[in-house]
Design an enzyme around this catalytic site. Structure first.
Site, PDB file in Angstrom:
ATOM      1  N   CYS A 156       6.552   3.739  48.485  1.00  0.00           N
ATOM      2  CA  CYS A 156       5.453   3.502  47.224  1.00  0.00           C
ATOM      3  C   CYS A 156       6.192   2.732  46.049  1.00  0.00           C
ATOM      4  O   CYS A 156       5.276   2.023  45.349  1.00  0.00           O
ATOM      5  CB  CYS A 156       5.340   5.041  46.650  1.00  0.00           C
ATOM      6  SG  CYS A 156       4.694   6.287  47.973  1.00  0.00           S
TER       7      CYS A 156
HETATM    8  C1  BEZ Z   1       7.448   6.775  51.096  1.00  0.00           C
HETATM    9  O1  BEZ Z   1       6.653   7.312  50.668  1.00  0.00           O
HETATM   10  O2  BEZ Z   1       8.387   6.224  50.759  1.00  0.00           O
HETATM   11  C2  BEZ Z   1       7.758   7.339  52.539  1.00  0.00           C
HETATM   12  C3  BEZ Z   1       6.993   8.165  53.070  1.00  0.00           C
HETATM   13  C4  BEZ Z   1       7.305   8.673  54.532  1.00  0.00           C
HETATM   14  C5  BEZ Z   1       8.411   8.331  55.368  1.00  0.00           C
HETATM   15  C6  BEZ Z   1       9.454   7.445  54.592  1.00  0.00           C
HETATM   16  C7  BEZ Z   1       8.983   6.841  53.285  1.00  0.00           C
END
Ligand code: BEZ
Length: 238
Positions: free
Chosen positions: A72
């Site tokens: 994100c």
């Molecule tokens: C993330 O949102 O960064 C993320 C979500 C699931 C697995 C790995 C990273």
């Protein structure tokens, strides 16, 4: 006596049917062409009313699973870096997760630092999941609580033009989102469609509804007839 019992029975059946229809409607996810539901929400730039926020622009509304997560962080950073691309297309961006405004504000400092940018668009703090539910952004079989990576492109007419859903582990391709917006805006204005892997500036397809003999009048730059149903023309607005 029998008549009253019958009436009660039918009223019961009608009420049950109304409940079922309501449940189905609530359950239904948003589809292309639907009006994007309005909502009021807290964001990093203050409270907004979504329909007022649209204000004649195109909107990218997207959700991410959580603040302070690596994928994100890169996504919000990329969105900020692409501000001029969104501006050129008359697009405003609105991100969302179920964290608080305070969390968003602190996390933005990390995004700015690590992605070498400045977050320049609002992030909704959807702590009560009101918007997430309205837009079906929580997919319980993927995660019971976190929002998935939903993307909605909404037109100035407040209608849903595009939906894409990515899993949490896959960061979005923002060039693809811009590419689709180019196609949506072009096909909104002209009777054309865009072929596989099309990019802004390339030839487009004349829609089947136009007769081949009518093409020169509508597309004076010329056309190719590859098959009677497959006619291409240079992009009309370039
Ligand atoms: C993330 O949102 O960064 C993320 C979500 C699931 C697995 C790995 C990273």
């Amino acid at each position: 006596m029998f008549g009253i019992t019958n009436n009660i029975y039918y009223i019961g059946r009608v009420n049950w049917l109304i409940k079922l229809i309501k449940l189905k409607l609530i359950d239904m996810s948003l589809r292309l062409g639907d009006e994007a539901p309005n909502f009021q929400a807290k964001t990093t730039i203050g409270d907004i009313d979504f329909h007022e926020y649209i204000n004649g622009k195109w909107v990218v509304l997207y959700s991410h699973p959580s603040d302070y997560t690596p994928v994100c962080t890169t996504e919000l950073g990329r969105t900020a870096q692409l501000k001029s691309e969104f501006d050129q297309r008359n697009v405003v961006v609105l991100a969302l997760s179920v964290d608080s405004v305070e969390d968003h504000q602190q996390w933005i400092l990390d995004i700015n630092e690590t992605q070498n940018t400045e977050v320049n668009f609002p992030i909704i703090a959807d702590e009560d999941r009101q918007v997430a539910q309205l837009y079906d952004m929580i997919h319980p079989n993927a995660s019971a609580t976190a929002t998935v990576r939903s993307v909605f492109v909404i037109g100035p007419d407040k209608k849903v033009k595009l939906t894409i859903t990515y899993p949490a582990s896959t960061g979005r391709n923002f060039q693809e989102i811009l590419r689709v917006i180019d196609s949506l805006q072009l096909t909104d204005q002209y009777q054309v469609a865009t072929p596989a892997d099309w990019k802004d500036g390339e030839d487009v397809i004349v829609v089947p509804a136009i007769k081949t003999e009518d093409i020169p009048g509508k597309f004076p730059k010329g056309f190719k007839e590859i098959k009677p149903y497959l006619r291409t023309t240079p992009q009309p607005n370039k």
